[in-house]
Write an enzyme that holds these catalytic residues in place. Structure first.
Site, PDB file in Angstrom:
ATOM      1  N   GLU A   1       0.820  -1.220   0.000  1.00  0.00           N
ATOM      2  CA  GLU A   1       0.000   0.000   0.000  1.00  0.00           C
ATOM      3  C   GLU A   1       0.851   1.266   0.000  1.00  0.00           C
ATOM      4  O   GLU A   1       1.265   1.750   1.048  1.00  0.00           O
ATOM      5  CB  GLU A   1      -0.938   0.021   1.226  1.00  0.00           C
TER       6      GLU A   1
ATOM      7  N   LYS B   1      -2.548  -2.084  -3.058  1.00  0.00           N
ATOM      8  CA  LYS B   1      -3.595  -1.221  -2.495  1.00  0.00           C
ATOM      9  C   LYS B   1      -3.208   0.231  -2.754  1.00  0.00           C
ATOM     10  O   LYS B   1      -2.497   0.850  -1.968  1.00  0.00           O
ATOM     11  CB  LYS B   1      -3.735  -1.496  -0.992  1.00  0.00           C
TER      12      LYS B   1
HETATM   13  P1  13P Z   1      -9.295   4.195   4.234  1.00  0.00           P
HETATM   14  O1  13P Z   1     -10.168   3.441   3.266  1.00  0.00           O
HETATM   15  O2  13P Z   1     -10.048   4.834   5.365  1.00  0.00           O
HETATM   16  O3  13P Z   1      -8.324   5.103   3.533  1.00  0.00           O
HETATM   17  O4  13P Z   1      -8.424   3.093   4.982  1.00  0.00           O
HETATM   18  C1  13P Z   1      -7.855   2.081   4.265  1.00  0.00           C
HETATM   19  C2  13P Z   1      -6.567   1.722   4.851  1.00  0.00           C
HETATM   20  O5  13P Z   1      -6.344   0.581   5.177  1.00  0.00           O
HETATM   21  C3  13P Z   1      -5.548   2.764   4.975  1.00  0.00           C
HETATM   22  O6  13P Z   1      -4.333   2.190   5.327  1.00  0.00           O
END
Ligand code: 13P
Length: 341
Positions: A178, A220
């Site tokens: 991510e 992600k």
């Molecule tokens: P949000 O969808 O609130 O951005 O959170 C997702 C997430 O895992 C952020 O690390």
């Protein structure tokens, strides 16, 4: 390492019409969410809240492929003594775990952050696997502002993401990679597009250098989207078109799936964007949600810490899960939201 099994899990995480519930708020973040609904952030309240979500049968079995947990939650038991992780398994969803340990200031780079948590990660992953986690998450944070991001911040964060991903795969755990480019600034969608492109390219370069197997991971990312404070907000169609163009340019088709973060978009925006992207298919990877706020804002409000509101909280969660499940197939319509309201 069993690659076939890693690929099987990664593919199941992005199964058509299903997505991931990001319920891995750190103690600091969940306190902020609870403050907003007037609930004290005690261990018991955090447990009750998450138990409510994981016991929402319809949502969990039909629309949720996996749940990202925080360390505290993976060791917690439900009120009746069942481990919370068992509730997730029983619903048919895959348990996952956030393994980064948050961010620290990046030396020499004012205003920029690096995600930490690599020390002893191999040992922690082993314990999480034994407990039942089959995937993990590590979030890097890249901010857009005047003169930032620097290539230094992009490089060190990409390096850490790849170090984490390689350790996960060696531990038979699918890494969610991510690299989040924040939507907090006043920049426009084209600046977000340009920065996200640089971040994704550097991330995949590092993943290759460190021999991460692309077939056994999930990406992600943020969407290509206008900064929240930008005067000119891009339309749903523009966000969808630019995000898909960007991802096609940067993400190899060997990656089984992409699961977006919501990043501060409203519930319905996050759903509409995902839906519009599916209208642009066919796509080379599974494309779905891994939302935190966009799945949980409504159930948090409906619950508000009261036992008598558990059914209402579960209904609110099930509704959002279903809307996003439909969006993950391009079958959502805004009229479905109005009917529910
Ligand atoms: P949000 O969808 O609130 O951005 O959170 C997702 C997430 O895992 C952020 O690390």
């Amino acid at each position: 390492m069993n690659l076939t099994e890693l690929n099987r899990i990664a593919t199941a995480m992005v199964a058509p019409g299903k997505g991931i519930l990001a319920a891995d708020e750190s103690s600091g973040t969940i306190k902020k969410r609870f403050d907003a609904i007037g609930v004290e952030s005690t261990e018991e309240n955090r447990r009750d809240y998450r138990e409510m979500l994981f016991r929402a049968k319809d949502a969990m079995s039909q629309y949720i492929s996996g749940v990202i947990l925080y360390d505290e939650t993976i060791w917690q038991d439900a009120k009746d003594g069942t481990p919370l992780i068992k509730l997730i398994e029983q619903s048919g969803a895959i348990p996952g775990i956030k393994v980064d340990e948050g961010t620290q200031a990046l030396p020499m780079c004012p205003g920029e952050l690096v995600t930490v948590g690599l020390d002893k990660l191999a040992e922690r992953l082993k314990k999480y696997y034994e407990r039942g986690a089959r995937f993990a998450k590590w979030r890097a944070v890249i901010d857009i502002g005047s003169g930032i991001p620097s290539m230094t911040a992009i490089s060190v964060n990409a390096h850490a993401l790849a170090r984490y991903a390689a350790l996960c795969q060696a531990a038979q755990i699918v890494p969610i990679v991510e690299p989040e480019v924040l939507m907090d600034g006043d920049h426009d969608i084209d600046r977000c597009y340009e920065v996200t492109g640089r971040v994704l390219n550097k991330t995949f370069q590092e993943l290759r250098v460190q021999r991460v197997v692309l077939e056994g991971m999930v990406l992600k990312p943020n969407m290509a989207i206008s900064g929240k404070k930008c005067a000119k907000q891009a339309s749903v169609e523009e966000v969808a078109e630019k995000t898909i163009r960007l991802l096609k340019a940067c993400v190899p088709a060997a990656v089984p799936g992409i699961a977006f973060l919501s990043g501060g978009q409203s519930d319905e925006e996050a759903t509409a964007h995902l839906n519009a992207m599916h209208k642009l298919g066919p796509l080379p990877w599974g494309l779905t949600f891994s939302y935190g706020r966009a799945l949980q804002a409504a159930p948090q409000k409906a619950w508000s810490g009261k036992a008598e509101n558990v059914a209402a909280g579960q209904r609110a969660f099930s509704h959002r899960a279903r809307m996003n499940g439909l969006a993950a197939k391009g079958e959502w319509q805004s009229s479905l939201e109005q009917k529910a309201a």
